[in-house]
Design a protein around this motif. Structure first.
Motif, PDB file in Angstrom:
ATOM      1  N   TYR A  61       0.824  -1.214   0.000  1.00 22.51           N
ATOM      2  CA  TYR A  61       0.000   0.000   0.000  1.00 22.51           C
ATOM      3  C   TYR A  61       0.857   1.263   0.000  1.00 22.51           C
ATOM      4  O   TYR A  61       0.488   2.264  -0.617  1.00 22.51           O
ATOM      5  CB  TYR A  61      -1.007   0.101   1.153  1.00 22.51           C
ATOM      6  N   GLY A  62       1.966   1.204   0.701  1.00 21.54           N
ATOM      7  CA  GLY A  62       2.792   2.403   0.841  1.00 21.54           C
ATOM      8  C   GLY A  62       3.300   2.955  -0.478  1.00 21.54           C
ATOM      9  O   GLY A  62       3.309   4.166  -0.700  1.00 21.54           O
ATOM     10  N   GLU A  63       3.757   2.055  -1.351  1.00 15.43           N
ATOM     11  CA  GLU A  63       4.325   2.526  -2.627  1.00 15.43           C
ATOM     12  C   GLU A  63       3.333   3.309  -3.482  1.00 15.43           C
ATOM     13  O   GLU A  63       3.621   4.442  -3.881  1.00 15.43           O
ATOM     14  CB  GLU A  63       4.834   1.336  -3.425  1.00 15.43           C
ATOM     15  N   PRO A  64       2.180   2.711  -3.816  1.00 15.92           N
ATOM     16  CA  PRO A  64       1.264   3.479  -4.668  1.00 15.92           C
ATOM     17  C   PRO A  64       0.739   4.737  -3.998  1.00 15.92           C
ATOM     18  O   PRO A  64       0.529   5.754  -4.661  1.00 15.92           O
ATOM     19  CB  PRO A  64       0.128   2.500  -4.971  1.00 15.92           C
ATOM     20  N   VAL A 271     -12.109  -3.726  -0.016  1.00 14.22           N
ATOM     21  CA  VAL A 271     -12.525  -4.355  -1.266  1.00 14.22           C
ATOM     22  C   VAL A 271     -13.382  -3.416  -2.100  1.00 14.22           C
ATOM     23  O   VAL A 271     -13.135  -3.198  -3.277  1.00 14.22           O
ATOM     24  CB  VAL A 271     -13.319  -5.652  -0.968  1.00 14.22           C
ATOM     25  N   THR A 272     -14.410  -2.844  -1.457  1.00 17.16           N
ATOM     26  CA  THR A 272     -15.312  -1.994  -2.226  1.00 17.16           C
ATOM     27  C   THR A 272     -14.597  -0.752  -2.719  1.00 17.16           C
ATOM     28  O   THR A 272     -15.015  -0.134  -3.691  1.00 17.16           O
ATOM     29  CB  THR A 272     -16.539  -1.578  -1.387  1.00 17.16           C
ATOM     30  N   GLY A 273     -13.512  -0.399  -2.082  1.00 15.46           N
ATOM     31  CA  GLY A 273     -12.750   0.773  -2.496  1.00 15.46           C
ATOM     32  C   GLY A 273     -11.977   0.543  -3.779  1.00 15.46           C
ATOM     33  O   GLY A 273     -11.359   1.451  -4.322  1.00 15.46           O
ATOM     34  N   ASP A 274     -12.019  -0.658  -4.297  1.00 17.45           N
ATOM     35  CA  ASP A 274     -11.290  -0.967  -5.524  1.00 17.45           C
ATOM     36  C   ASP A 274     -12.248  -1.515  -6.578  1.00 17.45           C
ATOM     37  O   ASP A 274     -12.463  -2.728  -6.638  1.00 17.45           O
ATOM     38  CB  ASP A 274     -10.188  -1.985  -5.206  1.00 17.45           C
ATOM     39  N   PRO A 275     -12.809  -0.644  -7.406  1.00 17.92           N
ATOM     40  CA  PRO A 275     -13.831  -1.066  -8.374  1.00 17.92           C
ATOM     41  C   PRO A 275     -13.330  -2.153  -9.331  1.00 17.92           C
ATOM     42  O   PRO A 275     -14.104  -3.007  -9.740  1.00 17.92           O
ATOM     43  CB  PRO A 275     -14.148   0.218  -9.153  1.00 17.92           C
ATOM     44  N   PRO A 318      -4.405   1.531  -7.060  1.00 22.99           N
ATOM     45  CA  PRO A 318      -5.029   0.562  -6.161  1.00 22.99           C
ATOM     46  C   PRO A 318      -5.468   1.228  -4.861  1.00 22.99           C
ATOM     47  O   PRO A 318      -5.146   2.380  -4.623  1.00 22.99           O
ATOM     48  CB  PRO A 318      -3.891  -0.422  -5.901  1.00 22.99           C
ATOM     49  N   TYR A 319      -6.197   0.467  -4.049  1.00 20.24           N
ATOM     50  CA  TYR A 319      -6.603   0.925  -2.722  1.00 20.24           C
ATOM     51  C   TYR A 319      -7.232   2.312  -2.785  1.00 20.24           C
ATOM     52  O   TYR A 319      -6.803   3.252  -2.112  1.00 20.24           O
ATOM     53  CB  TYR A 319      -5.414   0.922  -1.761  1.00 20.24           C
TER      54      TYR A 319
ATOM     55  N   SER B 118       6.137  -4.168  -4.655  1.00 20.38           N
ATOM     56  CA  SER B 118       5.795  -5.121  -3.610  1.00 20.38           C
ATOM     57  C   SER B 118       4.396  -5.681  -3.762  1.00 20.38           C
ATOM     58  O   SER B 118       3.942  -6.463  -2.948  1.00 20.38           O
ATOM     59  CB  SER B 118       5.870  -4.440  -2.246  1.00 20.38           C
ATOM     60  N   GLN B 119       3.714  -5.267  -4.845  1.00 25.36           N
ATOM     61  CA  GLN B 119       2.343  -5.741  -5.003  1.00 25.36           C
ATOM     62  C   GLN B 119       2.279  -7.227  -5.231  1.00 25.36           C
ATOM     63  O   GLN B 119       3.157  -7.824  -5.811  1.00 25.36           O
ATOM     64  CB  GLN B 119       1.687  -5.051  -6.223  1.00 25.36           C
ATOM     65  N   PHE B 120       1.177  -7.747  -4.794  1.00 24.01           N
ATOM     66  CA  PHE B 120       0.895  -9.156  -5.007  1.00 24.01           C
ATOM     67  C   PHE B 120       0.407  -9.341  -6.444  1.00 24.01           C
ATOM     68  O   PHE B 120      -0.467  -8.636  -6.904  1.00 24.01           O
ATOM     69  CB  PHE B 120      -0.171  -9.524  -3.977  1.00 24.01           C
ATOM     70  N   GLN B 121       1.014 -10.276  -7.167  1.00 26.60           N
ATOM     71  CA  GLN B 121       0.619 -10.494  -8.566  1.00 26.60           C
ATOM     72  C   GLN B 121       0.183 -11.926  -8.757  1.00 26.60           C
ATOM     73  O   GLN B 121       0.597 -12.803  -8.004  1.00 26.60           O
ATOM     74  CB  GLN B 121       1.821 -10.263  -9.496  1.00 26.60           C
ATOM     75  N   SER B 122      -0.587 -12.159  -9.785  1.00 27.08           N
ATOM     76  CA  SER B 122      -0.848 -13.567 -10.089  1.00 27.08           C
ATOM     77  C   SER B 122      -0.426 -13.860 -11.516  1.00 27.08           C
ATOM     78  O   SER B 122      -0.449 -12.996 -12.388  1.00 27.08           O
ATOM     79  CB  SER B 122      -2.306 -13.927  -9.867  1.00 27.08           C
ATOM     80  N   ILE B 123       0.010 -15.080 -11.722  1.00 29.68           N
ATOM     81  CA  ILE B 123       0.427 -15.489 -13.052  1.00 29.68           C
ATOM     82  C   ILE B 123      -0.790 -16.104 -13.705  1.00 29.68           C
ATOM     83  O   ILE B 123      -1.300 -17.126 -13.252  1.00 29.68           O
ATOM     84  CB  ILE B 123       1.539 -16.545 -12.993  1.00 29.68           C
TER      85      ILE B 123
END
Lengths: 391, 288, 288
Positions: A61-64, A271-275, A318-319, B118-123
């Protein structure tokens, strides 16, 4: 023997040095400090600090969110800054824990000499940084910490992200009253935000007469199969997927589908915060409940944020429920400095007067306790979109 | 009653995943006798390589998988070439190797985070949700089934390799006594290099499969490693068969444990089991 | 200036941790990777007793020492049955279990919410709330611990410890009860770590389980390794370096998005380089 007395000499020596420094400082305290801030106050850049988790698991979360802040800063500076002065933001890594949050705050306050810090993100960062903010008359403005412990913690702390206490209450009432559920089980991530939601929900739900139970998991868990199987065995009326991030929730959705367990769902507002996530998981989320303080896709500023971020970074931000508050925080800080100047004490007082400030996250009002005043609203997911419940 | 089937399947999946980790871990431990913390991050390397080649460059999936496996093997090989073999030549103790491997692990994890965020990704390997098979009232996806099958094949393949080839005999000789192996003319450093390659490649496979099943994150390595190390010890460290047995035992204990005990204690249970084993049967289930 | 005081306080806390771990690892040869557990126990006792019962910091500190002593006695006894690599893994397991308890026993510890608002020490009207005063107190405590440790290592007790490190079996043959020595030093070190924990909790005024995970133990171990085994001054140096290095790196101009990861990478690289070129650390007398 000799070595011991030598050591004590060292200890005494250090204490003497420390004592002398203290005396010198207290004698010199008035003049140099004010000189410095005066000269800087005229025409240098306006320095603001940021504390966010830039490494570790929470860096997801911190990066974005750091990028969102940077976006806002760039916009402000491109429009001429504030009275011709540019904003200069310094980012420090809070690593989502108290010690590093405190470290970061110390550095920002004492080396960079900022008067405002946007942070922490994690409640642990904020809780550790607050005493430092208060002692140094620096405003600490969180765009993401939701622990109820931060309510009324200091006149120098404020947040435009609401406390966890509200979300659980709204959902408990809908669950018990409307849906007539009596047994709700949780799969809850072991972090302060999801735990806060659980506590608020279960205390309200149980007060109404219902029953809750939960399985907790640590951050980064990827295998929920056995926990879900166990919860299924309890034959609940509904399952609350209580996670810190949409990514964790998605992992759970996937395994829920694979286990072929159909059960009414509730989700946290992460979850809802991410359409995008809501849409992608439309099938499983059909009819799911949540309580949000809302990302409003019709909000012009919010839309602008989404577009600008996408244009700059080529991915959707995101987020989003945090992105909007972070973005607003930067602009609120600008407006504050515009109103009362770059002064921690004045800004702290000003912060309590923020009422119906228009931003990406809607209308922002800050209460006397530093919390954002707002109601969480019940929401339901239909056909991949989040709608207000009860319409 | 119908829950039990699901728990059994969950245990098998977990056991198979750990097996893929212990195969490589035990292989390397047998030859070099130190706890290699670096092993964990190799799973992430495998997963991210596939991710990079499929998403960013757009290469066909199967080719990317092969690249991923080789990539992981290569990284392990290079780590040995530049770090571990140097230390071995200096006759460094196990402790030094352990710490060096820890340092290398931290560095590579940070590099992955810098490059891929650092995001979680899926293949993604196919459009929709995975095919799900039902056994009674329990369910398993085809990826999860693939994990079990791959684990079995890898184990089988590795055992054959070690039993019936000259290479395998050389590895055994080194495991028994490195000095003697040198004396009889085995180029120990070269063989150990291959061992690292194979072990790391298998770890890469694990990472790729986990990536399909649940996803990848730069920090995924540590958890995988600790589970793998625990399974190895339970089974008898350095012993391939033991590692397999230990993996499935651990898988069963963890998943059935969750049934009866609040699941947040799962990790504590795992380590308590570890400590108990260390005290009462440190050589593991199977003696080396 | 205030920033330096802040760093100095952290330095003192980690110096105490480094010195106490060095007694166990450097002088006695027991590779313990669980120091963060006792650090955490000390911190939580002060926090909980302070918040729930309003107990004075110093009372909390003493109780923390007692509790750490008891727990270290029990686990030390269990761990003493393990040798070499297994001892390391056993300590890691124990650290994990303690962390798990801190995280999950939420009625007492509040779990991930942590404990905020811990107060600074007060004694007979002396208030240590200001950072400078706190530093005073911390330095005095560090001095006492240093002197005490120095007296241990130069005494005949200390000589037995070193002998255990060199060859435990031999010294056993001579009639020394090595268990008694190992257990005693382990308990003393745990008690010191608990003291550091009390200082930490009172200084930062907020603690949560995240600070006391296995990685923290690794960090403390790195202090000991860097400074050099069996050299108390070395541990001071190690703590100095590892507290100030990340801070110094803050000022190196890495671009924002990778700066933090870069620091991690440098830290890992340091471990690797140390192991390759100077495993005895800066001032160590004992080569790993």
């Amino acid at each position: 023997m000799e070595k011991q007395s030598k050591t004590w000499l060292w200890v005494i020596g250090i204490l003497v040095v420390v004592g002398v420094v203290y005396l010198v400082m207290t004698l010199n305290s008035s003049t140099p400090a004010t000189n410095e801030s005066a000269s800087k106050g005229e025409n240098g850049p306006i320095k603001i600090g940021v504390i966010a988790p830039l490494t570790g698991d929470a860096a997801a979360y911190g990066e974005p969110l750091q990028k969102v802040i940077a976006l806002a800063v760039e916009e402000i500076n491109n429009a001429g800054g504030l009275g011709g002065r540019m904003f200069q933001f310094t980012y420090e890594d809070g690593k989502c824990n108290g010690k590093d949050g405190a470290n970061a705050m110390q550095k920002l306050v004492n080396i960079d000499k900022v008067k405002v810090v946007i942070g922490g993100f994690c409640s642990s960062e904020s809780l550790a940084a607050v005493p430092i903010a208060t002692a140094n008359k620096v405003v600490l403005f969180s765009g993401g910490s939701s622990s109820p412990d931060l309510t009324n913690v200091s006149s120098y702390f404020l947040r435009d992200y609401p406390s966890d206490a509200a979300q659980g209450k709204v959902l408990a009432e809908i669950a018990y009253g409307d849906k007539k559920w009596r047994k709700v089980v949780f799969i809850q991530e072991q972090l302060d935000y999801p735990l806060g939601i659980f506590k608020a929900f279960s205390s309200n739900f149980e007060r109404l007469g219902g029953q809750t139970s939960k399985e907790e998991f640590t951050e980064g868990t990827t295998d929920f199969r056995s926990q879900l199987t166990k919860l299924r065995g309890l034959k609940p009326d509904a399952l609350f997927i209580d996670t810190q991030t949409p990514a964790a929730a998605e992992r759970i959705f996937k395994q829920l589908t694979e286990l072929k367990w159909k059960v009414p769902l509730l989700v946290s507002d992460a979850v809802t915060g991410d359409p995008a996530v809501v849409e992608k998981n439309a099938t499983i989320l059909e009819g799911a409940l949540a309580a949000e303080f809302g990302t409003d896709p019709n909000n012009a500023t919010f839309k602008h944020l989404l577009e600008a971020y996408k244009q700059k970074h080529n991915v959707d931000v995101p987020y989003q429920s945090y992105a909007q508050t972070m973005y607003d925080a930067v602009y609120i800080v600008r407006d504050g400095i515009k109103a009362v100047g770059y002064d921690g004490e004045k800004l702290a007082l000003w912060s309590r007067t923020i009422k119906d400030w228009k931003g990406a996250s809607g209308l922002v009002t800050i209460g006397s306790d530093g919390d954002r005043v707002s109601g969480h609203i019940g929401k339901v997911i239909k056909k991949g979109k989040v709608e207000v419940y009860g319409m | 009653m119908d829950l039990i089937m699901q728990f059994i399947i969950n245990s098998l999946i977990a056991g198979a995943t750990y097996t893929l980790v212990t195969l490589g871990f035990n292989l390397v431990y047998g030859a070099t006798k130190f706890v290699n913390m670096f092993h964990g991050v190799l799973a992430a390397v495998g997963g991210y390589t596939v991710f990079f080649f499929t998403q960013t460059i757009g290469i066909d999936l199967w080719v990317s998988i092969i690249v991923g496996i080789i990539g992981a093997g290569l990284v392990g090989f290079l780590a040995d070439r530049f770090i571990f073999s140097t230390l071995r030549i200096k006759k460094a103790s196990n402790l030094v190797m352990f710490i060096a491997s820890l340092g290398a692990f931290i560095v590579l994890q940070a590099v992955l985070a810098m490059v891929f965020t650092s995001q979680f990704q899926s293949i993604v390997h196919s459009v929709d949700s995975p095919r799900v098979y039902e056994i009674g009232s329990a369910a398993i996806t085809h990826i999860q089934l693939l994990i079990i099958i791959t684990a079995l094949f890898s184990s089988f393949g590795l055992v054959l390799l070690l039993r019936f080839t000259m290479f395998g005999k050389a590895v055994k000789a080194i495991s028994d006594d490195e000095e003697v192996a040198k004396i009889i003319g085995i180029d120990t450093n070269k063989i150990i290099g291959y061992v690292f390659f194979i072990g790391s490649a298998i770890a890469g496979i694990a990472g790729i499969l986990i990536g399909f099943d649940t996803g990848i994150q730069p920090t995924m390595g540590l958890a995988i490693l600790l589970e793998g190390a625990t399974a190895s010890i339970i089974g008898g460290i350095g012993n391939l068969y033991g590692g397999i047995a230990g993996s499935f035992l651990l898988g069963f204990v963890e998943n059935f444990g969750i049934w009866k005990i609040p699941s947040e204690w799962k990790g504590a249970i795992t380590f308590s089991v570890l400590i108990i084993f260390l005290i009462f049967r440190p050589q593991g289930i199977f003696k080396k | 200036m205030a920033y330096l005081i802040h760093l100095a306080i952290l330095f003192v806390i980690y110096a105490i941790l480094g010195i106490s771990l060095n007694l166990v690892v450097g002088y006695t040869g027991l590779l313990s990777v669980t120091h963060a557990a006792f650090f955490g126990i000390g911190a939580y006792i002060v926090a909980i007793l302070g918040m729930q019962f309003g107990l004075n910091f110093f009372v909390g500190l003493l109780l923390g020492v007692v509790v750490a002593g008891i727990i270290s006695f029990l686990i030390g006894f269990v761990l003493s049955r393990l040798g070499g690599d297994y001892y390391v893994l056993g300590t890691v397991g124990f650290n994990y279990i303690v962390w798990s308890v801190l995280l999950n026993w939420q009625e007492v510890t509040r779990g991930p919410l942590g404990i905020p608002g811990i107060s600074r020490p007060k004694l007979f009207g002396l208030d240590f709330t200001s950072n400078l005063a706190f530093l005073f107190l911390a330095v005095i405590i560090l001095g006492a611990i240093y002197v005490f440790s120095q007296s241990i290592v130069t005494s005949s007790f200390g000589r037995v410890l070193k002998a255990i490190r060199e060859d435990e079996r031999a010294i056993n043959v001579f009639g020394y009860n090595t268990l008694y020595y190992k257990l005693t030093i382990f308990m003393i070190a745990a008690a010191m770590a608990a003291i550091a924990g009390s200082l930490f909790a009172s200084y930062i005024t907020f603690i949560s389980p995240a600070t006391f995970m296995v990685m923290e133990s690794v960090f403390i171990l790195a202090i000991v390794i860097l400074g050099g085994f069996a050299n108390l001054k070395g541990s001071l140096l190690g703590a100095l370096f590892l507290i100030f290095l990340p801070e110094a790196l803050r000022f190196v101009g890495f671009t924002e998005d990778i700066a933090a990861q870069m620091r991690q990478a440098v830290y890992g690289l340091l471990l690797v380089v140390l192991m390759l070129y100077r495993p005895q650390g800066l001032l160590g007398e004992y080569k790993l």
